[in-house]
Enzyme design. Structure first.
Site, PDB file in Angstrom:
ATOM      1  N   VAL A   1      75.395  90.658  44.533  1.00 50.42           N
ATOM      2  CA  VAL A   1      74.957  91.804  45.336  1.00 50.42           C
ATOM      3  C   VAL A   1      76.031  92.893  45.315  1.00 50.42           C
ATOM      4  O   VAL A   1      75.731  94.077  45.106  1.00 50.42           O
ATOM      5  CB  VAL A   1      74.637  91.363  46.779  1.00 50.42           C
ATOM      6  CG1 VAL A   1      74.521  92.560  47.721  1.00 50.42           C
ATOM      7  CG2 VAL A   1      73.349  90.542  46.804  1.00 50.42           C
TER       8      VAL A   1
ATOM      9  N   SER B   1      82.198  87.081  51.877  1.00 51.43           N
ATOM     10  CA  SER B   1      81.686  87.626  50.621  1.00 51.43           C
ATOM     11  C   SER B   1      82.098  89.080  50.420  1.00 51.43           C
ATOM     12  O   SER B   1      82.068  89.886  51.356  1.00 51.43           O
ATOM     13  CB  SER B   1      80.163  87.533  50.597  1.00 51.43           C
ATOM     14  OG  SER B   1      79.662  88.154  49.432  1.00 51.43           O
TER      15      SER B   1
ATOM     16  N   ASP C   1      80.324  91.038  49.098  1.00 54.13           N
ATOM     17  CA  ASP C   1      79.112  91.833  49.359  1.00 54.13           C
ATOM     18  C   ASP C   1      79.326  92.723  50.586  1.00 54.13           C
ATOM     19  O   ASP C   1      78.863  93.868  50.627  1.00 54.13           O
ATOM     20  CB  ASP C   1      77.889  90.927  49.636  1.00 54.13           C
ATOM     21  CG  ASP C   1      77.449  90.132  48.419  1.00 54.13           C
ATOM     22  OD1 ASP C   1      78.027  90.319  47.335  1.00 54.13           O
ATOM     23  OD2 ASP C   1      76.530  89.295  48.570  1.00 54.13           O
TER      24      ASP C   1
ATOM     25  N   LYS D   1      71.766  84.202  54.381  1.00 47.66           N
ATOM     26  CA  LYS D   1      71.535  82.774  54.189  1.00 47.66           C
ATOM     27  C   LYS D   1      72.062  81.969  55.353  1.00 47.66           C
ATOM     28  O   LYS D   1      73.145  82.217  55.854  1.00 47.66           O
ATOM     29  CB  LYS D   1      72.191  82.302  52.901  1.00 47.66           C
ATOM     30  CG  LYS D   1      71.272  82.459  51.697  1.00 47.66           C
ATOM     31  CD  LYS D   1      71.848  81.819  50.490  1.00 47.66           C
ATOM     32  CE  LYS D   1      72.937  82.638  49.856  1.00 47.66           C
ATOM     33  NZ  LYS D   1      72.567  83.909  49.313  1.00 47.66           N
TER      34      LYS D   1
ATOM     35  N   GLU E   1      69.384  92.119  41.162  1.00 47.07           N
ATOM     36  CA  GLU E   1      70.650  91.508  40.726  1.00 47.07           C
ATOM     37  C   GLU E   1      70.420  90.423  39.675  1.00 47.07           C
ATOM     38  O   GLU E   1      69.290  89.954  39.482  1.00 47.07           O
ATOM     39  CB  GLU E   1      71.396  90.931  41.926  1.00 47.07           C
ATOM     40  CG  GLU E   1      70.590  89.874  42.676  1.00 47.07           C
ATOM     41  CD  GLU E   1      71.437  88.786  43.307  1.00 47.07           C
ATOM     42  OE1 GLU E   1      72.365  88.286  42.651  1.00 47.07           O
ATOM     43  OE2 GLU E   1      71.139  88.426  44.450  1.00 47.07           O
TER      44      GLU E   1
END
Ligand code: PSU
Ligand code: MN
Length: 302
Positions: A105, A139, A141, A158, A23
């Site tokens: 991502v 997110s 993602d 994270k 990415e």
């Protein structure tokens, strides 16, 4: 719309040789210059050393690209946050307006899938943020993981996120989360989170077999490969947790919202740990690139 691949990436894809998508948000927004450029180049080297071709993904002048030149990576790194952070929602805007964009991502997964690249290495995926029950901050993602057939190698999620809720959401969405050589979901800076992964694999061949089965079953979407940070680079959860807590407080105090949240928190943590979190971040991205190249190699063998 087509993805424009570099000659090296195109040749590898045409010949069925292994390719690993990377990415570009991590370059422009995830780390400061020049560590971002050094890391991006080192990560490409790790992919090559492990027998695959790196395909760093970004939008340049509105064109979806897979495989950047060193000059393009240098420019993304030095322009940094001036380049638009592009998640899936932002793709039509940067493409339509012929702009540059650093892909998250989510957006990278989509472009990788369009280009036919089934393996992608990142640092840490996005997820459900702490306090999401009030902010709705989840997110994109995660949404994209229900749409793009890509295996994502990530150091868990994270620790700034709500890890239990992130795992719940992945379960609901039918996304396999594979602990790579571990029974625990890694917490990015730390190897352990106290949370179990639903399944475990210990070799690239095992992961490749799970990927094949998912897509042969007609199931659409991602496979998450949760790969813990190497022991020598990890920051124990007890050390990083107070740092995260104060970064979250600072974000709330300043009213940081939307796409600015993740880059803000990462930057605060780097400052508070005097760069130690950056070292950890670099180490885990390289480790993910190595594992991703091995998985891509196993998957390419069919
Ligand atoms: N992991 C890192 N550094 C990063 C990111 C992840 O180590 O910069 C980026 C990725 O691009 C990820 C994005 O997709 O943060 C998530 O942003 P958001 O929470 O706004 O969806
Ligand atoms: Mn968000």
């Amino acid at each position: 719309m087509k993805v424009v691949c570099s000659p090296e990436v195109k040749a590898a894809l045409d010949a069925g040789r292994p390719v690993v998508a990377l990415e570009s948000t991590i370059i422009a927004h995830g780390m400061a210059y020049p560590a971002n450029v050094e890391t991006a180049c080192a990560v490409e080297d790790v992919v090559r050393e492990n027998g695959a071709v790196p395909a760093t993904i970004a939008v340049l002048g509105g064109v979806l690209r897979a495989g950047l030149t060193p000059e393009e990576i240098e420019r993304f790194g030095s322009d940094g946050p001036q380049i638009i952070k592009v998640s899936v929602r932002d793709l039509p805007f940067v493409a339509g307006k012929r702009l540059d964009g650093a892909t998250t991502v989510a957006a990278t997964m989509r472009i990788a899938a369009m280009a036919g690249i089934p393996v992608f290495a990142t640092g840490g995926m996005g997820g459900v943020h702490r306090g999401a029950e009030e902010t709705f901050d989840v997110s994109a993602d995660l949404t994209e993981m229900t749409r793009s057939n890509v295996a994502l190698v990530t150091a868990g999620a994270k620790a700034i996120l709500d890890l239990p809720l992130t795992l719940e959401r992945l379960e609901t969405d039918g996304v396999p989360v594979i602990g790579y050589g571990t029974g625990e979901f890694p917490a990015f800076y730390s190897r352990s989170s106290g949370l179990k992964v639903p399944m475990r694999a210990d070799t690239p061949e095992d992961v490749a077999a799970i990927m094949r089965s998912k897509w042969e079953l007609g199931l659409v979407g991602a496979v998450v490969v949760a790969n813990p940070i190497p022991e020598e680079d990890e920051i124990p959860a007890s050390e990083i947790e107070p740092v995260i807590a104060s970064a979250l407080q600072e974000a709330a105090r300043l009213g940081i919202r939307g796409k600015d949240v993740t880059p803000f928190l990462l930057g605060e943590i780097v400052r508070a740990t005097k760069g130690r979190s950056l070292q950890a971040n670099i180490a885990l991205v390289k480790n993910n690139a190595r594992v991703a190249a091995q998985i891509a190699t196993a998957y390419a063998k069919g």
